[in-house]
Design a protein around this motif. Sequence first.
Motif, PDB file in Angstrom:
ATOM      1  N   ARG A 259      41.635 -36.758  39.846  1.00 51.00           N
ATOM      2  CA  ARG A 259      40.315 -36.211  39.560  1.00 51.00           C
ATOM      3  C   ARG A 259      39.999 -34.934  40.338  1.00 51.00           C
ATOM      4  O   ARG A 259      39.153 -34.156  39.913  1.00 51.00           O
ATOM      5  N   ILE A 260      40.657 -34.713  41.487  1.00 53.16           N
ATOM      6  CA  ILE A 260      40.359 -33.517  42.278  1.00 53.16           C
ATOM      7  C   ILE A 260      41.598 -32.661  42.502  1.00 53.16           C
ATOM      8  O   ILE A 260      41.631 -31.493  42.124  1.00 53.16           O
ATOM      9  N   PRO A 263      43.433 -31.295  39.034  1.00 55.63           N
ATOM     10  CA  PRO A 263      42.598 -30.328  38.292  1.00 55.63           C
ATOM     11  C   PRO A 263      42.278 -29.062  39.088  1.00 55.63           C
ATOM     12  O   PRO A 263      42.154 -27.983  38.507  1.00 55.63           O
ATOM     13  N   ALA A 264      42.140 -29.190  40.410  1.00 56.71           N
ATOM     14  CA  ALA A 264      41.797 -28.023  41.234  1.00 56.71           C
ATOM     15  C   ALA A 264      43.031 -27.238  41.668  1.00 56.71           C
ATOM     16  O   ALA A 264      42.902 -26.226  42.364  1.00 56.71           O
ATOM     17  N   VAL A 341      36.124 -29.204  37.327  1.00 55.50           N
ATOM     18  CA  VAL A 341      36.578 -30.355  38.093  1.00 55.50           C
ATOM     19  C   VAL A 341      35.431 -31.334  38.319  1.00 55.50           C
ATOM     20  O   VAL A 341      35.601 -32.545  38.228  1.00 55.50           O
TER      21      VAL A 341
END
Length: 442
Positions: A259-260, A263-264, A341
Amino acid sequence: MAFRDSGSPQMSRRGLLRSGALLGAGAALGGASFTRAAFAQDPARWAHVARLARQYVDARKLASVVATLGWWQMAPDTVAFGSLTLGQDAPATIDSLFRIYSMTKPITGMATMMLIDEGKLGLDQPLAEVLPKFADMKVQKTYDGSITDLEPSARPITIRHLLTHTAGLGYSVVQKGPIAAAYIAAGLVPGQVSKLPLPAAFGRGTSVRSLEAFADGLAKMPLVAQPGTRWVYSVSLDLLGRVIEVVSGLPFDTFLKERIFDPAGMGSTFFQVPASDLARLTTNYGVLGGTLLPIDPARQSVYADPPAFPFGGAGLVSSARDYDRFLRMLAGYGAIDGKRVMSEAAVRLGTSDLLPAGADTRGTFADGSGFGAGGRVGRGEQAGIYGWAGAAGTVGFVDMKRGLRATLMTQYMPAEVYPLTQEFSRAVLADVAAMAGQQAAA
């Protein structure tokens, strides 16, 4: 971070922001009208930061210093001096790996905000609705006193309390007396420093082997303060790791990656450093008698092995590039490189002052400031600045109103040996002021 990077009066490792220098960035920028050209990449304009870093490395006070500094969504400037390990040639770079310790907390905080934004958690939701064993907590009548002279909790612990260190939970390296001993005996030690036997100042105790066991053990401990009443630096962000995995249905470390980190574009942020990346890992040093002694050599690092569990308050290794990407994502109100994000609402809430009304912060690191999702936030002219530091000398912050972001990476413990975080803050502000002056004169 476990290992004494507390903001309590007796422990000064968290010098980042305390002097007011870092949170003074708004004053340095206020009123300046910068053109986009003023922010074109140019590491040379960070002369004060470079001078500071070089001084520490040339004097062999530190093996390396790497800083990233950037504006809004622009690529960062990099200032880097020194080597991964003293006496070796491999230079420290923007992609070198550092133990960021408590700079893990804002990442866990933002992961929590994502679940709040999605309606899977509530900011003021009682923790016991997620972890029922926290339904009937007892509180020490005397802070750091007896662990048998207790009173009932006057109110439930909430998610807000966990995010802001106002849940009444303790920390084995902050508390004193029987409660500290009880935490250590129960394995409630969410962090690691080395495989070597070290003095207690560098951390002590052996942790339980899962987030579930950690949460269950905490639920059996008395609180050190009534929930919502007092700012006490604590294991609350580590406990949020268990909340996240229960609510999301994913292991905590998997949630962060999916989730972080992915995507980042944070491909160099780990709870365990893969063997293929150990060549990028710096050595962590203890400063003893003015001498740097390796306490966690890269090739024999404790971070090469799986941790007892993913420590949401202190467990990550990262690079200056990756942490800058995390801050850049926040500066983009949840978006980076055209990819969203987090929602803008989640970022705005997480970087705002979430302290419960009436919480006593006097005499603590949070005195005079607000506190958001795992990081300190400014008030007044300093509003919009969100940041935190780690026990091995690292620091990162973002000015949400003005787009400035800064990360400092190095490795030494205990962090209060040098005033580096305060000096870094002042150096950043001096360079920003010089830019403002040049822009005004143009």
